[in-house]
Design an enzyme around this catalytic site. Structure first.
Site, PDB file in Angstrom:
ATOM      1  N   THR A 118       0.849  -1.190   0.000  1.00 27.05           N
ATOM      2  CA  THR A 118       0.000   0.000   0.000  1.00 27.05           C
ATOM      3  C   THR A 118       0.877   1.229   0.000  1.00 27.05           C
ATOM      4  O   THR A 118       1.882   1.278   0.708  1.00 27.05           O
ATOM      5  CB  THR A 118      -0.969   0.066   1.202  1.00 27.05           C
ATOM      6  OG1 THR A 118      -1.514   1.393   1.260  1.00 27.05           O
ATOM      7  CG2 THR A 118      -0.297  -0.197   2.521  1.00 27.05           C
TER       8      THR A 118
ATOM      9  N   ASP B 253      -0.061   3.834   1.225  1.00 27.93           N
ATOM     10  CA  ASP B 253      -0.431   4.566   2.445  1.00 27.93           C
ATOM     11  C   ASP B 253       0.456   4.247   3.648  1.00 27.93           C
ATOM     12  O   ASP B 253       0.457   4.987   4.622  1.00 27.93           O
ATOM     13  CB  ASP B 253      -1.886   4.264   2.813  1.00 27.93           C
ATOM     14  CG  ASP B 253      -2.848   4.859   1.805  1.00 27.93           C
ATOM     15  OD1 ASP B 253      -2.494   5.882   1.185  1.00 27.93           O
ATOM     16  OD2 ASP B 253      -3.945   4.297   1.626  1.00 27.93           O
TER      17      ASP B 253
ATOM     18  N   GLY C 151      -3.873   9.530   1.324  1.00 29.12           N
ATOM     19  CA  GLY C 151      -3.733   9.039   2.686  1.00 29.12           C
ATOM     20  C   GLY C 151      -4.914   9.522   3.496  1.00 29.12           C
ATOM     21  O   GLY C 151      -4.897  10.623   4.024  1.00 29.12           O
ATOM     22  N   ARG C 152      -5.933   8.664   3.570  1.00 28.06           N
ATOM     23  CA  ARG C 152      -7.189   9.072   4.199  1.00 28.06           C
ATOM     24  C   ARG C 152      -7.013   9.341   5.686  1.00 28.06           C
ATOM     25  O   ARG C 152      -7.376  10.390   6.194  1.00 28.06           O
ATOM     26  CB  ARG C 152      -8.178   7.944   4.000  1.00 28.06           C
ATOM     27  CG  ARG C 152      -9.593   8.212   4.439  1.00 28.06           C
ATOM     28  CD  ARG C 152     -10.411   6.946   4.231  1.00 28.06           C
ATOM     29  NE  ARG C 152     -10.262   6.509   2.848  1.00 28.06           N
ATOM     30  CZ  ARG C 152     -11.075   6.872   1.868  1.00 28.06           C
ATOM     31  NH1 ARG C 152     -12.083   7.667   2.125  1.00 28.06           N
ATOM     32  NH2 ARG C 152     -10.872   6.446   0.640  1.00 28.06           N
TER      33      ARG C 152
END
Lengths: 419, 419
Positions: free
Chosen positions: A145, A147, A194-195
């Protein structure tokens, strides 16, 4: 317990694509071959496509060393990806029976799934079901990921290349801002993926060096975002310099938990996991700044560019992704199941990395955020510790194979039609 | 007529920055030195900064060969740029007197200005005034613009690197789109710079090759944009494939001449030349598509990334920019004034390029657009002739000098404060 004679392997890709996920695929393939497996199947669009009977024999795709090298330099998920969450076993046991029947029909010994948090949930459920039913198929996860938010692993393949692209691009954006003078100053707001985790947004600070001051402020999603304080901060920066660059996560939220992008949104798609498509944070903030301060503004979303920029990949990342793919295959071959390969940092300087396997139950659905102490006290930058952590992951380049001036990717005729 | 003993040179950068404009600066500097000029001054923020007395001695900035190589790899305008249009001579002769007094005080023989259309207007006016007043200062323009819209030259330095970045990034975006399946299909709309000229937008077709089909449709600003026909086109594409990528120029306009981005705009800045800041075209179209078709959409603006991406520069472009800088200096040294260096293509295959000088009166304020016959009849793509024209300009790479995993740019301590 293990089969005397090795049979077949199946591998899938899941979740958001990265610049390194195909390098892991190449690693899985190579190790499966080296360890004597007969066939290596690739699921088309992950478990979701597999359930529809969609898979390929990878030997038709990775036919030689050059194919493998091109695959390492190919962004996105070569096999196609999915965002599919398996139901709980008790909710739909028939589905599990169907999947295992298909795996048995293909004489699968090892099932490798390359993905992030949501994907490790798939490994967890399938390996649980194998235990319940006494199946000997081994299920192992390979982390992936951009992220960098997976628990228990030092970092995730895919993150380093995205971080390198972000550091490089933000540096170019900052330099571009030096070019033109504007009467009331100009502010560029860069929106980064990047939540919930600010690893990528924080990586914009990699642009800082002897030849660049880095962004003027960085806002991570780990801390509540105060809109008024932001405007004041920018006002203060504009009093000192005419060109200001601020990096923000797409996922920054107000104290009340409302996404900043929802304060001015035009698009409300929700993905299969119920995640809202976040976009428009930078645009909203630019609009606000030009209203409140009267400065010139520009909103830049790095969008999918940041996860697909193979042309700017980190060599460390691409090689680690390859190794981690191999390590996942090795673990499954040696009997592990319900496990994910994790990366363990042995040393920062010189940077050294090793792999281990961890129980996937401890990983799935758990997010690793940037620790509070790696964000400055006022919440507008990352600390040197953050940089020391990320810097080794962006080292070295992977020269693209250029054909006619453009990077070449792996492509087999007719393959796109399978996707 | 020429001074027996060579005195000094001044060089400035003007207009929107590019990845190659500093390579031209390096070329001017090198040739000025090689031809025996004493000092080479650099205007800070072009003619606008110069009128405020802002300039530097470039020998303090380009101190050795490594500095020169770094400068070639540094995006944006090293000296700072401006968007300043000189008044007509009869409107403010005092201003011209002031500029020439300053040039005389600095013992300037040659004035080189690196820029686009608006900048060549400066060369025209200053060289006209020199004729009127009998000044012996020579004024020569060096072309620069990512937009590739200057008249009389085969192409402009800066365009090739931007085109290479666009071809590379659009290819990565297309590949990224293969990754995830979406129920009603997904459409990515990529917004590319070029207000009136579609050279950059058309260059998205460079992504097309044995391993990529290229964008599914390309809309240049040269033709009126029919919103309804666009929606129908995308509907048709989605009937055939689940992932559609469309590239549009920021400057596409409806038949009535209204910018598409103005149909839904949040920002209405106007620059010093009366140009509106164009942004939001892709966003508007995405919003429209999701409403009309119900597909998933994503708007990507390449924004300043496309003009600042030194990390993805074309070697042909960077070397040509350097040569053209040198050619401008050579022309001025040999007595030319009121001229711009143009590039003349000697051959497509093998690609060969030479330079000439042309009268700047024939160039200034004249835009070169993509010829109608290089756009397909239905107006939704560029032809093979277009690609044959652009392809040689994106060949070869300029390896960035990487420090700590990030490209290094030229920077001298204290310099940023001058900007």
């Amino acid at each position: 317990m293990l089969h005397k004679e090795k049979r077949n392997v199946i591998v899938g890709q899941s979740g958001g694509p990265t610049a390194a996920i195909n390098s892991s695929l190449a690693g899985v393939y190579r190790t499966a071959r080296d360890r004597g497996y007969k066939k290596v199947y690739g699921m088309i669009h992950g478990i979701q496509g597999f359930m529809e009977g969609r898979y390929v024999d990878l030997s038709e795709h990775i036919t030689n060393g050059l194919d493998s090298e091109l695959l390492k330099r190919t962004p996105s998920a070569y096999l196609g990806s999915c965002r599919y969450k398996l139901p709980e076993i008790h909710e739909d046991e028939e589905l599990y029976k169907k999947i295992f029947k298909m795996l048995d029909d293909l004489e699968i010994d090892c099932f490798i799934y390359i993905g992030g948090n949501d994907s490790m949930d798939t490994i967890k459920k399938l390996s649980d079901y194998a235990i319940v039913t006494g199946s000997e198929i081994r299920f192992v996860g390979c982390p992936k990921t951009i992220d960098n938010d997976l628990a228990l692993t030092d970092h995730t393949p895919g993150f380093g290349s995205a971080a390198k692209y972000i550091g490089t691009s933000v540096k170019e954006i900052i330099r571009d801002g030096w070019s033109l003078e504007t009467e009331h100053g100009q502010v560029v707001v860069v929106e980064i993926m990047g939540r919930n985790a600010g690893w990528l947004t924080g990586s914009s600070a990699l642009s800082k060096g002897e030849d660049c001051d880095g962004p003027d402020a960085i806002y991570l999603p780990e801390l509540p975002f105060d809109v008024d304080a932001f405007v004041e901060k920018v006002k203060g920066l504009l009093a000192e310099k005419s060109s200001v660059v601020v990096c923000v996560s797409e996922g920054i939220r107000t104290e009340e938990g409302k996404y900043v992008c929802e304060l001015d949104n035009y698009n409300d798609y929700v993905d299969a996991f119920g995640h809202k498509q976040l976009t428009g944070t930078a645009r909203y903030l630019c609009s606000l700044l030009s209203k409140e301060i009267g400065c010139k503004t520009r909103a830049i979303e790095l969008s999918t560019l940041q996860r697909a920029a193979s042309h700017c990949a980190s060599r460390v990342d691409i090689l680690e992704a390859y190794e981690v793919g191999g390590a996942a295959m090795k673990a499954a071959d040696e009997g592990d199941s319900g496990k994910m390969v994790v990366m363990k940092r042995l040393s920062d300087d010189p940077y050294q990395m090793g792999t281990e396997v961890k129980d996937v139950h401890k990983i799935a659905n758990d997010e690793r955020l940037v620790p509070r102490e790696w964000i400055t006290e006022d919440g507008t930058y990352v600390t040197n510790e953050f940089i020391t952590y990320v810097r080794p992951l962006i080292q070295g380049d992977v020269a693209p194979v250029m054909v006619d001036g453009i990077p070449r990717h792996l492509y087999k005729p007719g393959f796109q039609e399978l996707l």
